[in-house]
Design an enzyme around this catalytic site. Sequence first.
Site, PDB file in Angstrom:
ATOM      1  CG  ASP A  16      -1.303   2.678   7.621  1.00  0.00           C
ATOM      2  OD1 ASP A  16      -1.701   2.293   8.730  1.00  0.00           O
ATOM      3  OD2 ASP A  16      -1.295   3.862   7.283  1.00  0.00           O
ATOM      4  CG  ASP A  67      -1.638   1.180   1.558  1.00  0.00           C
ATOM      5  OD1 ASP A  67      -2.252   1.692   0.615  1.00  0.00           O
ATOM      6  OD2 ASP A  67      -1.639   1.647   2.714  1.00  0.00           O
ATOM      7  CG  ASP A  84      -4.696  -1.769   2.622  1.00  0.00           C
ATOM      8  OD1 ASP A  84      -5.142  -1.621   1.465  1.00  0.00           O
ATOM      9  OD2 ASP A  84      -3.932  -0.955   3.156  1.00  0.00           O
TER      10      ASP A  84
END
Length: 237
Positions: free
Chosen positions: A214, A25, A218
């Site tokens: 984070d 991410d 996710d």
Amino acid sequence: ASRGLLVKDRQALEIAQDADVIILDKTGTLTTGEFKVLDVKLLNDKYTKEEIIALLAGIEGGSSHPIAQSIISFAEQQDIRPASFDSIDVISGSGVEGKAGGHRYQLISQKAYGRNLDMDIPKGATLSVLVENDDAIGAVALGDELKPTSKELIKALKKNNIQPIMATGDNEKAAQGVAEVLGIEYRSNQSPQDKYELVKTLKDEGKKVIMVGDGVNDAPSLALADVGIAIGAGTQV
């Protein structure tokens, strides 16, 4: 444990050394997640810039997201009082919406808005669009910085023959800016579902996949990957 890692599944450590691909991410993972407002643009002559900033700060009032916090502090620095909203709801994967003074507003990603905007976006910036009745009335460009350790991480991964891919909900320009600095492959405008599909596709190709995220968004990808690594707000899931 001394490095601040909580291993919830010992097999994950064993699988990790056979990883082929790592999906990262961007916000809060490769970057600090500390956003700064780079620019606020007026896209409608019904409002002044101050009114747009007040609406932006008002609609983000209840959120703890780094983007929201940076908009709120930007308004404070300008001595602008946030507009008062009657109700605010989260639109999953794309932004927030709320009612103020009998009008309905949305603050959404450029992808969710789905139309081109006639404005220059600073390189590496994330754009959020303020919408009233389906018309863009303003936009805010935000930027966050790379973590100093991200370059070292990418070097180490490549050395160990693990292919890094950055998957982010941010627009093409923002994603490209970070990916160029790090020298990695990337996917932009990724919704939580897109990230999930990316993990699934790579696994179907027989690859061992690590997902690093984070944020609560996710969670599906972290769970589906062979190894899920949650950092920052992601550790709540």
